[in-house]
Scaffold this active site. Sequence first.
Site, mmCIF file in Angstrom:
data_model
loop_
_atom_site.group_PDB
_atom_site.id
_atom_site.type_symbol
_atom_site.label_atom_id
_atom_site.label_comp_id
_atom_site.label_asym_id
_atom_site.label_seq_id
_atom_site.Cartn_x
_atom_site.Cartn_y
_atom_site.Cartn_z
ATOM 1 N N PRO A 115 2.746 39.403 23.891
ATOM 2 C CA PRO A 115 3.631 40.547 24.142
ATOM 3 C C PRO A 115 5.024 40.064 24.561
ATOM 4 O O PRO A 115 5.152 39.235 25.460
ATOM 5 C CB PRO A 115 2.957 41.288 25.300
ATOM 6 C CG PRO A 115 1.603 40.687 25.443
ATOM 7 C CD PRO A 115 1.635 39.334 24.818
ATOM 8 N N GLU A 116 6.041 40.539 23.876
ATOM 9 C CA GLU A 116 7.416 40.206 24.244
ATOM 10 C C GLU A 116 8.022 41.416 24.962
ATOM 11 O O GLU A 116 7.371 42.452 25.109
ATOM 12 C CB GLU A 116 8.204 39.803 22.999
ATOM 13 C CG GLU A 116 7.708 38.474 22.432
ATOM 14 C CD GLU A 116 8.830 37.576 21.896
ATOM 15 O OE1 GLU A 116 9.950 37.625 22.437
ATOM 16 O OE2 GLU A 116 8.569 36.834 20.945
#
Length: 279
Positions: free
Chosen positions: A2-3
Site C-alpha cells: 500500500p502506498e
Amino acid sequence: MPELPEVETTLRGIEPFLTGHAIREIVVRNPSLRWPVPAEVHRATGRGVTRCWRRGKYLLVELDPGTALTGQEPGGLLIHLGMSGSLRICDAADAPRKHDHVDIVVENDKCVRFNDPRRFGVFTWWSPPASSHKLLGSLGPEPLSAEFSGNHLWRNSRGRNGAVKNFIMDGKIVVGVGNIYASEALFMSGIHPARAAGRISAPRYDALAGAIRDVLSHAIRRGGTTLRDFQGADGNPGYFAQELLVYERAGLPCFQCGTPVRRKVIGQRSSYYCPRCQR
Ligand SMILES: [Zn+2]
C-alpha cells in the site's frame, strides 16, 4: 505494497465508521505484527473517536482525551499497513478470515478489521504530541501540503551525491513517495532516476515537486472512485488498478517518444525510466 494513495483511500473508508463513535473493544487475535501489539491499545475500550487522520503512511485514530477525573490517557491507535496490510469494514459477528489479526469493534457492532498476511504492519498506541512518537518524529513534510515545494527539495539536496530517486523516497525529506510514484514523477518531470540529487537545478526540482503532487493526487482521486466498494460484499479494501507511464513497463515503448522503457536497480529497488526523455 500500500502506498500513500491507498492509505488515504483507506482513511476515507474507515473514517465515517469511527469518528463520533465509541469503541466497544479491541480484539487482538494475533499480536505478532512488526512489533508486538502492546496492551496499551486496550485503553481505547469504551472511548469515543474524535477524529481519524494520516501522517505519511500512518493512520491515527484519535480518542476523546477525557478529563482529569476519568484519568484517561490522551492519544489513540496508530496503524501502518506495512507490506501487505489492509483494513476493511465488517460486522463484529462475521467470522474472521485467515490473517485477520486485530479488530476495532465499535458500539454499533460494526468493526474495522486489520488483515495482514506478511505481518509487517503496525498496530500500536500513540500519546500526544503525535510528532514525538518514535515512528512519526523524523518524518518530512506531507507531499500535498504547502510545506512541500521544489525549493524544499532543492535546499535539502545540496551536497548530496546519492540518486535523486532515493532522495525523494527518503521519508525525512518528504513522506509517502513510494517506489511506483517516484518512478512516475521522475518520468513526468524528465529527470533520470540515477542522477545525483545535488546536481539538479531549482527549476527542475519545481517540475519534480509538481509531478509528485500530480501523480499522488490523481491516484487519490482514482482511489476515491473505488470508495463505494470499500465495504463491498467481498470485503475488498478497494485498492485500485493504476494507470502507469513507466512503472513495470520495461521493454515497452515510452508513451512520449517510443524508445523502450528501461529497468535499473537503484537502492535495491527496481526503477523504470525512458533513456531518451529522462536526463
Ligand atoms: Zn521517452
